[in-house]
Write a protein that holds these residues in place. Structure first.
Motif, short mmCIF file in Angstrom:
data_model
loop_
_atom_site.label_atom_id
_atom_site.label_comp_id
_atom_site.label_asym_id
_atom_site.label_seq_id
_atom_site.Cartn_x
_atom_site.Cartn_y
_atom_site.Cartn_z
N SER A 181 8.79 -3.88 -13.69
CA SER A 181 10.05 -3.12 -13.67
C SER A 181 11.24 -3.95 -14.12
N CYS A 182 11.11 -5.27 -14.06
CA CYS A 182 12.21 -6.16 -14.44
C CYS A 182 11.62 -7.45 -15.01
N PRO A 183 11.04 -7.40 -16.21
CA PRO A 183 10.29 -8.53 -16.73
C PRO A 183 11.15 -9.73 -17.11
N TYR A 184 12.46 -9.55 -17.23
CA TYR A 184 13.33 -10.65 -17.65
C TYR A 184 14.17 -11.21 -16.52
N LEU A 185 13.99 -10.68 -15.32
CA LEU A 185 14.76 -11.13 -14.16
C LEU A 185 13.80 -11.41 -13.01
N PRO A 186 13.87 -12.59 -12.39
CA PRO A 186 12.94 -12.90 -11.28
C PRO A 186 13.06 -11.90 -10.15
N SER A 187 11.93 -11.60 -9.54
CA SER A 187 11.93 -10.63 -8.44
C SER A 187 12.81 -11.08 -7.29
N LEU A 188 12.96 -12.40 -7.12
CA LEU A 188 13.80 -12.91 -6.04
C LEU A 188 15.26 -12.51 -6.25
N VAL A 189 15.70 -12.51 -7.50
CA VAL A 189 17.08 -12.11 -7.80
C VAL A 189 17.26 -10.61 -7.54
N VAL A 190 16.31 -9.81 -8.00
CA VAL A 190 16.38 -8.36 -7.78
C VAL A 190 16.43 -8.05 -6.29
N SER A 191 15.56 -8.70 -5.52
CA SER A 191 15.51 -8.45 -4.08
C SER A 191 16.78 -8.91 -3.39
N SER A 192 17.35 -10.02 -3.83
CA SER A 192 18.58 -10.51 -3.20
C SER A 192 19.75 -9.56 -3.44
N VAL A 193 19.83 -9.00 -4.65
CA VAL A 193 20.91 -8.03 -4.94
C VAL A 193 20.72 -6.77 -4.09
N ASN A 194 19.48 -6.28 -4.02
CA ASN A 194 19.21 -5.11 -3.18
C ASN A 194 19.54 -5.39 -1.72
N SER A 195 19.20 -6.58 -1.25
CA SER A 195 19.50 -6.96 0.13
C SER A 195 21.01 -6.97 0.37
N PHE A 196 21.76 -7.51 -0.57
CA PHE A 196 23.21 -7.56 -0.47
C PHE A 196 23.80 -6.16 -0.36
N VAL A 197 23.36 -5.27 -1.25
CA VAL A 197 23.91 -3.91 -1.29
C VAL A 197 23.51 -3.13 -0.04
N PHE A 198 22.23 -3.23 0.35
CA PHE A 198 21.77 -2.45 1.50
C PHE A 198 22.38 -2.95 2.80
N PHE A 199 22.75 -4.23 2.88
CA PHE A 199 23.43 -4.69 4.09
C PHE A 199 24.73 -3.92 4.30
N PHE A 200 25.53 -3.81 3.24
CA PHE A 200 26.80 -3.10 3.38
C PHE A 200 26.59 -1.60 3.56
N LEU A 201 25.54 -1.06 2.94
CA LEU A 201 25.22 0.35 3.19
C LEU A 201 24.88 0.57 4.66
N ASP A 202 24.05 -0.31 5.22
CA ASP A 202 23.71 -0.19 6.64
C ASP A 202 24.94 -0.31 7.52
N LEU A 203 25.89 -1.16 7.11
CA LEU A 203 27.12 -1.32 7.88
C LEU A 203 27.93 -0.02 7.88
N PHE A 204 28.12 0.56 6.70
CA PHE A 204 28.87 1.82 6.63
C PHE A 204 28.11 2.96 7.30
N TRP A 205 26.80 3.00 7.15
CA TRP A 205 26.02 4.05 7.81
C TRP A 205 26.15 3.98 9.33
N MET A 206 26.18 2.76 9.86
CA MET A 206 26.35 2.62 11.31
C MET A 206 27.75 3.06 11.73
N LEU A 207 28.77 2.74 10.94
CA LEU A 207 30.13 3.18 11.27
C LEU A 207 30.22 4.70 11.23
N PHE A 208 29.61 5.33 10.22
CA PHE A 208 29.58 6.78 10.16
C PHE A 208 28.85 7.37 11.37
#
Length: 299
Positions: free
Chosen positions: A169-196
């Protein structure tokens, strides 16, 4: 590990775990009450994982759950129920604390005693246990555990000197980078979801079906920062925002099942975060904290 691997490892770790570290040490760690909320919320995330796993274990032999959505749907619903369950438990504990503080204050007034150190501590506790501080601490615990489960295991596996992992799905970008970006974004999503969720559950607590009047909660107008409204329907709308946006974010991650799919998933999931943040800002930010004694239902 080579220097390139070390740079990849630590760079991805800082991206994926930096929000958790910052929110924990800057907001949660200095206050023991918020640490309890943090740990309890993290435990509720684990309960949601357990619930989704049990559902999968029971239903897979019966229905043949063999695609991504059959895993996403019970996972999203389990996390939604875990958030609501956590906030419901928080309200019960809050009620017990407020009753205890009121009883202590009444006894002091009857006996004409000066304010003691215990009374000052109780007042500080009452001040710290508000929906904003508790919501952020709970969101940090819930989102932090989500990050550790989603990204921590992959990060730990990269410590072995076995090369760099790539996916179709991302042959030119290491999976660790993809996972770290997703982790970053989902952390803030979880924060806003908890506030809601805190906002929605509080309004459902205050306003029973068919009861309560808007003037009891202050300004009844719909304006920027309070568009959802201080009503039971406003609370329901906040909870609906959580579940719809979570399904959207989770659904966009399914692009990773396809060749070059990360181009879409890594672009669209942050868009969901921006939309959720805007809805928080425009919908509930100015009416988020309820008035005192707002854990009492209106009749």
């Amino acid at each position: 590990m080579t220097l390139d691997s070390l740079a990849l490892f630590w760079g991805s770790a800082f991206v994926g775990l930096a929000p958790l570290i910052c929110f924990f040490f800057q907001i949660t760690f200095p206050k023991s009450q918020l640490i309890i909320i943090f740990v309890t919320a993290a435990f509720f995330y684990l309960l949601s994982c357990l619930g989704a796993s049990i559902f999968w274990y029971i239903m897979d032999p019966l229905l043949g759950l063999d695609n991504a959505w059959t895993a996403l749907v019970p996972g999203v619903l389990a996390q939604f129920l875990a958030r609501c369950g956590f906030v419901g438990l928080y309200h019960r504990v809050e009620k017990v604390i407020e009753v205890s503080i009121e009883r202590s204050e009444a006894e002091n007034r009857e006996n004409s005693r000066p304010q003691s150190t215990a009374d000052v501590s109780a007042a500080k506790l009452k001040l710290e246990l508000n929906d904003v501080a508790s919501g952020v601490a709970a969101g940090t615990g819930f989102g932090g555990m989500h990050c550790l489960m989603m990204f921590g295991s992959l990060l730990a596996s990269e410590t072995a000197d076995m090369g760099v992992l790539y996916q179709p799905s991302c042959p030119y970008l290491p999976s660790l980078v993809v996972s770290s970006v997703n982790s970053f974004v989902f952390f803030f999503l979880d924060l806003f979801w908890m506030l809601f969720t805190f906002f929605g559950m509080r309004r459902r607590l205050i306003f029973p079906r068919g009861g309560g009047m808007l003037r009891d909660m202050g300004n009844n107008g719909r304006y920027f920062g309070g568009y959802y409204g201080n009503t039971r329907s406003g609370g329901n709308s906040a909870l609906l925002t959580v579940i719809i946006s979570h399904f959207a974010a989770a659904g966009f991650t399914t692009f990773n099942l396809f060749q070059y799919g990360c181009v879409f998933s890594m672009s669209l999931v942050p868009v969901v975060l921006v939309v959720v943040a805007y809805l928080y800002w425009s919908g509930i930010s100015k009416i988020y904290n309820p008035l005192p004694n707002s854990n009492v239902r209106l009749s």
